[in-house]
Write a protein that holds these residues in place. Sequence first.
Motif, PDB file in Angstrom:
ATOM      1  N   SER A   1       0.829  -1.205   0.000  1.00 47.09           N
ATOM      2  CA  SER A   1       0.000   0.000   0.000  1.00 47.09           C
ATOM      3  C   SER A   1       0.868   1.262   0.000  1.00 47.09           C
ATOM      4  O   SER A   1       0.584   2.220  -0.726  1.00 47.09           O
ATOM      5  CB  SER A   1      -0.921  -0.007   1.221  1.00 47.09           C
ATOM      6  N   ALA A   2       1.940   1.244   0.800  1.00 46.12           N
ATOM      7  CA  ALA A   2       2.812   2.415   0.875  1.00 46.12           C
ATOM      8  C   ALA A   2       3.533   2.671  -0.439  1.00 46.12           C
ATOM      9  O   ALA A   2       3.698   3.823  -0.853  1.00 46.12           O
ATOM     10  CB  ALA A   2       3.824   2.227   2.003  1.00 46.12           C
ATOM     11  N   LEU A   3       3.948   1.612  -1.107  1.00 48.55           N
ATOM     12  CA  LEU A   3       4.703   1.771  -2.353  1.00 48.55           C
ATOM     13  C   LEU A   3       3.846   2.320  -3.485  1.00 48.55           C
ATOM     14  O   LEU A   3       4.388   2.771  -4.502  1.00 48.55           O
ATOM     15  CB  LEU A   3       5.312   0.428  -2.769  1.00 48.55           C
ATOM     16  N   GLU A   4       2.540   2.309  -3.333  1.00 46.64           N
ATOM     17  CA  GLU A   4       1.666   2.880  -4.345  1.00 46.64           C
ATOM     18  C   GLU A   4       1.624   4.402  -4.277  1.00 46.64           C
ATOM     19  O   GLU A   4       1.134   5.050  -5.201  1.00 46.64           O
ATOM     20  CB  GLU A   4       0.249   2.323  -4.179  1.00 46.64           C
ATOM     21  N   ARG A   5       2.165   4.977  -3.176  1.00 47.37           N
ATOM     22  CA  ARG A   5       2.130   6.429  -3.002  1.00 47.37           C
ATOM     23  C   ARG A   5       3.539   6.994  -3.146  1.00 47.37           C
ATOM     24  O   ARG A   5       4.453   6.584  -2.417  1.00 47.37           O
ATOM     25  CB  ARG A   5       1.547   6.783  -1.621  1.00 47.37           C
ATOM     26  N   PRO A   6       3.750   7.914  -4.067  1.00 45.79           N
ATOM     27  CA  PRO A   6       5.094   8.456  -4.316  1.00 45.79           C
ATOM     28  C   PRO A   6       5.754   9.030  -3.071  1.00 45.79           C
ATOM     29  O   PRO A   6       6.957   8.852  -2.873  1.00 45.79           O
ATOM     30  CB  PRO A   6       4.849   9.552  -5.365  1.00 45.79           C
ATOM     31  N   GLU A   7       4.974   9.703  -2.211  1.00 44.53           N
ATOM     32  CA  GLU A   7       5.577  10.301  -1.024  1.00 44.53           C
ATOM     33  C   GLU A   7       6.082   9.247  -0.050  1.00 44.53           C
ATOM     34  O   GLU A   7       7.049   9.464   0.684  1.00 44.53           O
ATOM     35  CB  GLU A   7       4.586  11.241  -0.332  1.00 44.53           C
ATOM     36  N   GLU A   8       5.422   8.088  -0.033  1.00 44.95           N
ATOM     37  CA  GLU A   8       5.856   6.998   0.843  1.00 44.95           C
ATOM     38  C   GLU A   8       7.070   6.279   0.269  1.00 44.95           C
ATOM     39  O   GLU A   8       7.944   5.837   1.011  1.00 44.95           O
ATOM     40  CB  GLU A   8       4.711   6.000   1.058  1.00 44.95           C
ATOM     41  N   ARG A   9       7.120   6.169  -1.045  1.00 43.16           N
ATOM     42  CA  ARG A   9       8.283   5.530  -1.662  1.00 43.16           C
ATOM     43  C   ARG A   9       9.562   6.308  -1.388  1.00 43.16           C
ATOM     44  O   ARG A   9      10.654   5.735  -1.372  1.00 43.16           O
ATOM     45  CB  ARG A   9       8.085   5.394  -3.175  1.00 43.16           C
ATOM     46  N   ALA A  10       9.441   7.618  -1.188  1.00 42.10           N
ATOM     47  CA  ALA A  10      10.613   8.458  -0.968  1.00 42.10           C
ATOM     48  C   ALA A  10      11.091   8.448   0.478  1.00 42.10           C
ATOM     49  O   ALA A  10      12.174   8.957   0.775  1.00 42.10           O
ATOM     50  CB  ALA A  10      10.308   9.897  -1.384  1.00 42.10           C
ATOM     51  N   ARG A  11      10.323   7.848   1.378  1.00 47.48           N
ATOM     52  CA  ARG A  11      10.677   7.877   2.805  1.00 47.48           C
ATOM     53  C   ARG A  11      11.688   6.779   3.137  1.00 47.48           C
ATOM     54  O   ARG A  11      11.521   5.624   2.754  1.00 47.48           O
ATOM     55  CB  ARG A  11       9.440   7.711   3.674  1.00 47.48           C
ATOM     56  N   PRO A  12      12.776   7.113   3.872  1.00 49.69           N
ATOM     57  CA  PRO A  12      13.742   6.087   4.273  1.00 49.69           C
ATOM     58  C   PRO A  12      13.115   4.957   5.072  1.00 49.69           C
ATOM     59  O   PRO A  12      13.561   3.811   4.988  1.00 49.69           O
ATOM     60  CB  PRO A  12      14.753   6.872   5.119  1.00 49.69           C
ATOM     61  N   ALA A  13      12.080   5.254   5.854  1.00 49.17           N
ATOM     62  CA  ALA A  13      11.429   4.210   6.651  1.00 49.17           C
ATOM     63  C   ALA A  13      10.821   3.135   5.756  1.00 49.17           C
ATOM     64  O   ALA A  13      10.778   1.957   6.130  1.00 49.17           O
ATOM     65  CB  ALA A  13      10.351   4.826   7.545  1.00 49.17           C
ATOM     66  N   THR A  14      10.368   3.527   4.576  1.00 49.45           N
ATOM     67  CA  THR A  14       9.811   2.539   3.635  1.00 49.45           C
ATOM     68  C   THR A  14      10.916   1.632   3.109  1.00 49.45           C
ATOM     69  O   THR A  14      10.751   0.407   3.053  1.00 49.45           O
ATOM     70  CB  THR A  14       9.116   3.258   2.470  1.00 49.45           C
ATOM     71  N   ALA A  15      12.043   2.229   2.724  1.00 50.67           N
ATOM     72  CA  ALA A  15      13.179   1.410   2.264  1.00 50.67           C
ATOM     73  C   ALA A  15      13.683   0.510   3.380  1.00 50.67           C
ATOM     74  O   ALA A  15      14.048  -0.650   3.151  1.00 50.67           O
ATOM     75  CB  ALA A  15      14.299   2.313   1.760  1.00 50.67           C
ATOM     76  N   LEU A  16      13.691   1.028   4.613  1.00 49.53           N
ATOM     77  CA  LEU A  16      14.137   0.225   5.747  1.00 49.53           C
ATOM     78  C   LEU A  16      13.184  -0.944   5.982  1.00 49.53           C
ATOM     79  O   LEU A  16      13.615  -2.049   6.336  1.00 49.53           O
ATOM     80  CB  LEU A  16      14.230   1.107   6.993  1.00 49.53           C
ATOM     81  N   ALA A  17      11.886  -0.729   5.777  1.00 46.49           N
ATOM     82  CA  ALA A  17      10.914  -1.818   5.910  1.00 46.49           C
ATOM     83  C   ALA A  17      11.186  -2.913   4.887  1.00 46.49           C
ATOM     84  O   ALA A  17      11.081  -4.109   5.188  1.00 46.49           O
ATOM     85  CB  ALA A  17       9.493  -1.272   5.734  1.00 46.49           C
ATOM     86  N   VAL A  18      11.543  -2.509   3.668  1.00 49.14           N
ATOM     87  CA  VAL A  18      11.893  -3.497   2.637  1.00 49.14           C
ATOM     88  C   VAL A  18      13.093  -4.318   3.086  1.00 49.14           C
ATOM     89  O   VAL A  18      13.126  -5.550   2.937  1.00 49.14           O
ATOM     90  CB  VAL A  18      12.196  -2.791   1.297  1.00 49.14           C
TER      91      VAL A  18
END
Length: 540
Positions: free
Chosen positions: A162-179
């Motif tokens: 769900s987060a990766l569908e939103r550009p602003e979330e894809r840019a967040r380091p926390a999203t990359a860290l979750a991956v």
Amino acid sequence: MPNYGRSGRCLTCKRRRVKCDEARPSCSPCRRLKVTCEGYAKSYAFKEQNYKFTSREAVKEDRQVALFQPAGEPSRSLLVGADVAVPFYLLHYASMGRSLAIGRGFYEVMIPAYNSEPSNSPLSLAISAVATGIYSFWRHQDAVKQQAQAPHHVQAVAALRSALERPEERARPATALAVLVLHLYESIHAVYSARSAEPVHHHGALSLLPTALSLDGLDGLIGAYVKGFVVHTEISSALRQKRSIHPAASSYVTKLQTSSLVPENFSSTLDSIGAPVAELQADFVRRMVAKLPFDIALEEQCRGWVTQAEQIEDLLQTWARDVPESWHPLRLTSGQDLDPSIPTYQSACDIYPSCQIATLWNLWRFHRLLLLKITAGASQRISSSSARHIQDLVDGICYSIPFYLGNRTKQSSLSDFADPEILLPSYHSLPPGDARRCHTALSKDEHHRHIVAYGAWHILSPLTNLLTLVKDEHGGRFVAGCLRAGQLEWIRGQLLRIGILVRLPAAMHSSDEIGGLAGYGKAEDLARQVRNGARFMSGP
């Protein structure tokens, strides 16, 4: 159990005592007033309610270990679940022994990133999945591990999609860290299932590299380290698989002139040197596998490989001169500085200020061994000086093993964290007046806990890589020929010992003791299984 409180407001709105819509990366009230949105921190207020859910045996065990008990506070019993597993995981894996000057950028930024996220975020759920599994491992509760991990993992994957569908979330380091945390989850399962790890999360992290540094402030700092860790894992994976670095990462670390991605970080600097090692190995293996006839062109290519290896070797020597003097290994002698119950190679052990520093040195040694193997393979001979270097480097890895393992021989359990019978060599082992003793950031108890937590895991990869290196058809025989009599057999025995400590199925036996293992054939199988499962993990 932790009480997260009733409010999920950002810190700024909490202080102003106003309503917050909890938008990210900054809430609407803060944007409207043009003030800094300070993020979302979790605060933990422990309420003693775990006794309702915990057996008498578990309460007795947890009181004995007292893992979360600050000095002067009463003992608290523990519940197997995310409420207890996450603090345990963050304390022993993401806190003790970690430093931004040493770290690769994963665990070192995990706590500040986690504290800024809500409990239903992809990062929080991913950490819960990994933490509950690891905590169950320490309690020898494999069935509970599977049940406890699955809900958090499923929820984390759904939240991440769900987060990766939103550009602003894809840019967040926390999203990359979750991956990256989900990638760790996959790799751990692959190692224990004796299968090859799936690359989906690793490739996902690579795809986020262009956006991971787009923010300022804390997110910008976290993003820099997260990006550094993604690049590090790609370099480690390329070295293991003898391939070129993925284009998404190669733009950050290519050619010998590349500076480190994270300034003043010795791990990042070592990665900037490891990248050309990976590219040199990939080029060498491609030509050797093609089995091209040895002509003038190939002879010239071989000379080029030797020249590149010498240039990279100079950089590695510079790295070793630049690290702080206190990071260099200190040699101890069994029976004099060490308890004889600690297994050593040639009665010697090298100690370091922390597990992370020791692992950096073993990565440095592995880079040099690869260069020496390529040089020998290209020239089809090995000089006497190269043979001495190979022997010294392999000895250095062997001398580090007691530092990681101490006198441990049995399956790991929670009681190990407070077991006075477990002896782990360190600067704290030296008498107070010994001139060789230096100050370390970790207390004796902290050093004991952080080595118990992941010492065995940190030496597992260097040993599996070493066993693979000496069997490599393109120059490995030259490395093997330089080892001392019986050294390879000793290394195999230590690998099987580690397999028992971390309870890997390929090493398990009806007896908990190392002596119960029959033969060393299992060591090669164990090395292969670990490398397949960890092929996209951090190295060496």
